[in-house]
Write a protein that holds these residues in place. Structure first.
Motif, PDB file in Angstrom:
ATOM      1  N   ASP A   1       0.697  -1.215   0.055  1.00  0.00           N
ATOM      2  CA  ASP A   1       0.000   0.213   0.003  1.00  0.00           C
ATOM      3  C   ASP A   1       0.693   1.339  -0.044  1.00  0.00           C
ATOM      4  O   ASP A   1       0.695   2.145  -0.700  1.00  0.00           O
ATOM      5  CB  ASP A   1      -1.135   0.121   1.286  1.00  0.00           C
ATOM      6  CG  ASP A   1      -1.943  -1.012   1.126  1.00  0.00           C
ATOM      7  OD1 ASP A   1      -2.282  -1.542  -0.059  1.00  0.00           O
ATOM      8  OD2 ASP A   1      -2.647  -1.292   2.083  1.00  0.00           O
ATOM      9  N   LEU A   2       1.810   1.132   0.831  1.00  0.00           N
ATOM     10  CA  LEU A   2       2.869   2.447   0.895  1.00  0.00           C
ATOM     11  C   LEU A   2       3.323   2.583  -0.584  1.00  0.00           C
ATOM     12  O   LEU A   2       3.611   3.809  -0.736  1.00  0.00           O
ATOM     13  CB  LEU A   2       3.752   2.331   2.151  1.00  0.00           C
ATOM     14  CG  LEU A   2       4.832   3.261   2.582  1.00  0.00           C
ATOM     15  CD1 LEU A   2       4.305   4.436   2.583  1.00  0.00           C
ATOM     16  CD2 LEU A   2       5.887   2.761   3.415  1.00  0.00           C
TER      17      LEU A   2
ATOM     18  N   GLY B   1       2.499   1.807  -3.491  1.00  0.00           N
ATOM     19  CA  GLY B   1       1.438   2.551  -4.376  1.00  0.00           C
ATOM     20  C   GLY B   1       1.151   4.131  -4.107  1.00  0.00           C
ATOM     21  O   GLY B   1       1.264   4.799  -5.033  1.00  0.00           O
ATOM     22  N   GLU B   2       1.224   4.549  -2.660  1.00  0.00           N
ATOM     23  CA  GLU B   2       0.828   5.792  -2.450  1.00  0.00           C
ATOM     24  C   GLU B   2       2.119   6.381  -2.760  1.00  0.00           C
ATOM     25  O   GLU B   2       2.175   7.839  -3.159  1.00  0.00           O
ATOM     26  CB  GLU B   2       0.839   5.806  -1.017  1.00  0.00           C
ATOM     27  CG  GLU B   2       0.117   7.184  -0.321  1.00  0.00           C
ATOM     28  CD  GLU B   2       0.170   7.103   1.207  1.00  0.00           C
ATOM     29  OE1 GLU B   2      -0.077   5.792   1.642  1.00  0.00           O
ATOM     30  OE2 GLU B   2       0.566   8.072   1.659  1.00  0.00           O
TER      31      GLU B   2
ATOM     32  N   ARG C   1       2.611   7.945  -6.166  1.00  0.00           N
ATOM     33  CA  ARG C   1       1.981   9.306  -6.693  1.00  0.00           C
ATOM     34  C   ARG C   1       2.631  10.404  -5.775  1.00  0.00           C
ATOM     35  O   ARG C   1       2.565  11.493  -6.569  1.00  0.00           O
ATOM     36  CB  ARG C   1       0.586   9.098  -6.062  1.00  0.00           C
ATOM     37  CG  ARG C   1      -0.296   8.106  -6.876  1.00  0.00           C
ATOM     38  CD  ARG C   1      -1.745   8.027  -6.373  1.00  0.00           C
ATOM     39  NE  ARG C   1      -1.954   7.988  -5.290  1.00  0.00           N
ATOM     40  CZ  ARG C   1      -2.157   6.799  -4.850  1.00  0.00           C
ATOM     41  NH1 ARG C   1      -2.076   5.575  -5.300  1.00  0.00           N
ATOM     42  NH2 ARG C   1      -2.331   6.332  -3.131  1.00  0.00           N
ATOM     43  N   ARG C   2       3.122  10.176  -4.680  1.00  0.00           N
ATOM     44  CA  ARG C   2       3.572  11.364  -3.852  1.00  0.00           C
ATOM     45  C   ARG C   2       4.995  11.632  -3.625  1.00  0.00           C
ATOM     46  O   ARG C   2       5.504  12.747  -3.723  1.00  0.00           O
ATOM     47  CB  ARG C   2       2.999  11.044  -2.348  1.00  0.00           C
ATOM     48  CG  ARG C   2       2.797  12.071  -1.395  1.00  0.00           C
ATOM     49  CD  ARG C   2       1.998  11.557  -0.298  1.00  0.00           C
ATOM     50  NE  ARG C   2       2.221  10.632   0.150  1.00  0.00           N
ATOM     51  CZ  ARG C   2       2.961  10.242   1.385  1.00  0.00           C
ATOM     52  NH1 ARG C   2       3.989  10.926   1.865  1.00  0.00           N
ATOM     53  NH2 ARG C   2       3.149   8.937   1.716  1.00  0.00           N
TER      54      ARG C   2
ATOM     55  N   ASP D   1       8.725   9.883   5.016  1.00  0.00           N
ATOM     56  CA  ASP D   1       7.785   9.406   4.746  1.00  0.00           C
ATOM     57  C   ASP D   1       7.971   7.874   4.960  1.00  0.00           C
ATOM     58  O   ASP D   1       6.534   7.340   4.890  1.00  0.00           O
ATOM     59  CB  ASP D   1       7.747   9.633   3.171  1.00  0.00           C
ATOM     60  CG  ASP D   1       7.342  10.972   2.603  1.00  0.00           C
ATOM     61  OD1 ASP D   1       6.325  11.337   3.245  1.00  0.00           O
ATOM     62  OD2 ASP D   1       7.753  11.542   1.645  1.00  0.00           O
TER      63      ASP D   1
ATOM     64  N   GLU E   1       6.084   3.854   8.768  1.00  0.00           N
ATOM     65  CA  GLU E   1       5.289   2.589   8.425  1.00  0.00           C
ATOM     66  C   GLU E   1       6.248   1.350   8.606  1.00  0.00           C
ATOM     67  O   GLU E   1       5.851   0.214   9.029  1.00  0.00           O
ATOM     68  CB  GLU E   1       4.966   2.811   6.904  1.00  0.00           C
ATOM     69  CG  GLU E   1       4.048   1.944   6.568  1.00  0.00           C
ATOM     70  CD  GLU E   1       2.684   1.735   7.060  1.00  0.00           C
ATOM     71  OE1 GLU E   1       2.302   2.694   7.822  1.00  0.00           O
ATOM     72  OE2 GLU E   1       1.860   0.978   7.041  1.00  0.00           O
TER      73      GLU E   1
END
Lengths: 631, 141
Positions: A270-271, A273-274, A277-278, A330, A334
């Protein structure tokens, strides 16, 4: 139990089961009113359940054990006495702590303050007892209520034995001397003594004394080596608790690591994928972390040592994060979360190992059950050595009973004794009998609804001749009552116990639903600490409104039934039988009236444990003269 | 604070030794010393267990709590030394699944970063294992 008494109890037990089986076979085979199945089936199911409960009671009493006086306590044992508190007033806790401190057998006393109140720390110092509260490692972690409090203290103390007292349970000076001798037998994990409440009047309007449980029932369970640990007034062997915690920890360690790695991979995906974009530059960090997770899974498959696997994972994550310093902000939170959940040392929790069961709010019963499953033994010592406080209003009592029942049903659904490896058959039945007793709420509903349906609508819940019914039902019913009385061995409050078992049907039903929701839907069960003083809003009929509604319905339906019989609309004998049934229901339910009106103990209730002389000076710091510290 | 940001490939070490009984009292001492050592940052505690003569469940639980404490601060606990008491106790089965007792101090320092060694192979499926004889565990020998 004397031999003659035991023969009588066993004879009655055989009669109960025999008469019960005959009756219930007859009921199922030819009396179910299928055209009114919606009331007939719940009724016959309730009767079958009641037979089951009677049978379990008979099994419990079959082997009741009256122990001889215990052997003297060997000198040189090391004992920690824990007084668990959360929000109780200082005066109450200190009274218990001083009495605990003054027990004859050498020991260390500790106040376990889950409320982290500074006044308690200084008061503990003044009276010369230890003070333990949760440290910063618990911040933001699951706390596990009383079980967490005791586990925290276990990790900070070293005594061979641990005595646990609730804040309002004041021990006599001889408490430890009377029970430690049992631990000469190395298989004994804990000794439980009765809970006795001095603030309960003789008529016991709230049904607090539980003399049947802390007497014949515990003695019966003890006879099958399944005495219950009840959370207070007990002494436990530290090695047994630690062995239990360790076994549970290692049994689940590999499985825990597997599932944590799977969850960690999912979080990293999930991270990833995020970040696409970021912050694309940070993506290699997560890719390396996922590669490390893959390596850890391979090592786990190979059977490598868990501590090494998880340490290597940590080092790999660290190296990956350092490779792209600008990505730290970032990704590190996590990655940290993944590492904590995977780590074999359970760094996502405050403690690695929880000796007291933390999966339920009735940690005492669950812990005892698992100790028994490991082969440890237990003792019930039938002598009042501790004097406590019972709830003083109906609301507090209901809240306490709900907590017991919900926690017990949580264990029933989650950790059923029928499927727990290691228990003997008798031990399974002993735990089952306590757990299933809370299903009585559903049976009570049937016993209330069936006569109402007949009296109001003329619908027969069973199809049988009244004579045959009496001939088969009465022997079962009477033998049950006889067994109850004989095995009860003169305990006070037998009838009161039956009344509460029936009248608390809304509480039992709500608790069963709460327990099921906690297990199957993941709903949180709250550990509500029993208030130790009278609550302002705790009295009144609003707390028992469901029982009052049931009573009103029974009375009204009786009036309708009498009118129907008088006008020839309803048959006379079935109506009379049903009215007798209603009378029994009302006699059981009426206990809530006295409870709702109860205003607490009167002046005649005297605390058997005198207030310590030093208590006023500790409570009033201006007159303080600190005694020398014991620790 | 992030434990990840504190971990290091080159942890500073301290050496501790446990002698006699590995029980609640001795591990509480080890825990206190470890906590003190870890206040300034991640630390690798090397614990010599060669002189252990008896082992209790409390001792093993205490060691795992020390591991927990050190790991939460980015450090680690490694045991080393040959102890007959530790090898013969049933607790070894529990401990060995979680952590390794290294033969020497050097191996312990190398620890999880050395080449991995198989602890055991995963057992294959056997029908008779579905119905094992019940084993009861009355504490620890």
């Amino acid at each position: 139990m004397g031999i003659h008494k035991q023969i009588l109890v066993r004879t009655l037990a055989v009669l109960v089961v025999s008469f019960g089986l005959i009756y219930i076979s007859w009921r199922w085979s030819g009396t179910v009113a299928w055209d009114a199945w919606w009331i007939s089936l719940p009724l016959v199911a309730a009767e079958t359940y009641s037979l089951g409960e009677s049978t379990l009671y008979a099994v419990t009493m079959w082997n009741a054990r009256r122990r001889p006086p215990p052997p003297p306590a060997l000198p040189g044992r090391t004992v920690d006495v824990f007084i668990a508190t959360y929000n109780e007033p200082l005066e109450l806790v200190l009274k218990t702590a001083i009495a605990a401190r003054d027990m004859d057998y050498p020991h260390e006393t500790w106040i376990l303050d889950d409320g982290n109140r500074s006044g308690f720390a200084s008061a503990a110092r003044q009276i010369g007892v230890g003070y333990i509260t949760r440290g910063p490692e618990w911040d933001g972690r699951q706390r596990f209520a009383k079980a967490g409090n005791v586990n925290n203290a276990l990790s900070m103390t070293t005594g061979e034995f641990v005595a646990i007292l609730d804040a309002d349970q004041v021990p006599e000076a001889r408490f430890l001397d009377r029970v430690l001798g049992y631990f000469d037998a190395e298989e004994v994990a804990f000794v439980q003594t009765p809970q006795h409440f001095w603030n309960v009047p003789d008529r016991d309007p709230l049904g607090s004394q539980a003399e049947l449980f802390y007497g014949p029932i515990q003695q019966g369970k003890d006879g099958w080596d399944a005495a219950f640990f009840c959370g207070s007034n007990a002494v436990l062997r530290r090695e047994a608790l630690m062995a239990l915690g360790l076994t549970r920890y290692t049994r689940t360690a590999t499985e825990h690591t597997w599932s944590a790695l799977r969850r960690g991979r999912s979080r990293l995906q999930d991270l990833h994928g995020e970040l696409g974009r970021r912050h694309p530059a940070a993506m290699p960090v997560v890719e390396q972390a996922m590669a490390a997770v893959t390596r850890a899974e391979q090592q786990l498959r190979r059977g490598d040592v868990l501590a090494e696997i998880t340490f290597e994972l940590r080092v790999s994550f660290h190296a990956a994060a350092l490779a792209v310093p600008e990505a730290m902000e970032d990704v590190v939170p996590e990655l940290d979360a993944v590492l904590e959940s995977v780590d074999v040392a359970h760094t996502d929790q405050a403690l690695a190992i929880h000796p007291m069961d933390t999966t339920t709010i009735t940690e005492d019963m669950a812990t005892a059950m698992h100790l028994h499953a490991m082969g440890w033994g237990s003792v019930y010592h039938h002598e009042v050595l501790v004097h406590g406080l019972a709830p003083e209003d109906v609301s507090t009592m209901l809240s306490q009973r709900h907590r017991w029942a919900a926690g017990t049903m949580q264990v029933f659904f989650n950790d059923n004794p029928l499927f727990l490896r290691g228990l003997t058959l008798a031990q399974r039945l002993m735990y089952l009998s306590t757990m299933t007793s809370y299903l009585n709420g559903f049976a009570a509903m049937s016993y209330i609804a069936a006569p109402v349906v007949f009296l109001v609508a003329g619908t027969y819940p069973l199809t049988a001749s009244p004579v045959v019914f009496f001939c088969l039902f009465l022997p079962f019913f009477l033998s049950c009552q006889l067994l109850f009385q004989v095995a009860g061995n003169g305990s006070k409050g037998l009838w009161r116990g039956q009344q509460w078992s029936f009248a608390l049907f809304p509480t039992w039903i709500a608790a069963t639903c709460s327990g099921a929701a906690a297990v199957f839907l993941g709903k949180h069960l709250t550990f509500s600490v029993t208030a130790k003083s009278k609550q302002a809003a705790g009295r009144g009929f609003q707390h028992v409104r469901l029982q009052l509604v049931a009573m009103a319905v029974l009375v009204v339906s009786s009036g309708i039934g009498i009118a129907r019989a008088a006008t020839g609309e309803a048959p006379l004998y079935p109506t009379l039988i049903t009215l007798a049934w209603v009378a029994l229901d009302l006699a059981l339910l009426i206990v809530v009236i006295g409870a709702a009106r109860y205003r607490g103990p009167g002046e005649e209730q005297v605390d058997p444990m005198p207030t310590p002389d030093e208590l006023p000076s500790v409570l009033n710091p201006t007159t303080l003269t600190p005694p020398p510290a014991r620790r | 604070m992030s434990t990840l940001s504190r971990v290091s490939n080159t942890l500073s070490c301290i050496d501790l030794t446990v002698t006699g009984a590995l029980d609640a009292t001795t591990v509480l001492g080890i825990r206190q010393e470890s906590a003190k050592a870890a206040t300034d940052g991640p630390i690798l505690v090397l614990l010599d267990v060669a002189a252990v003569t008896t082992v209790g469940a409390s001792g093993v639980v205490g060691l795992l709590e020390v591991l927990h404490l050190l790991r939460a601060r980015g450090g680690d606990l490694r045991l080393f030394g040959s102890s007959a008491a530790l090898e013969t106790t049933r607790l070894q089965a529990h401990l060995g699944q979680v952590t390794r007792i290294y033969g020497t101090r050097e191996e312990a320092v190398d620890g999880g970063l050395g080449p991995g060694r198989a602890r055991h192979l995963a057992p294959g499926f056997r029908w008779h294992r579905l119905f094992p004889r019940r084993r009861r565990t009355l504490g620890w020998s």
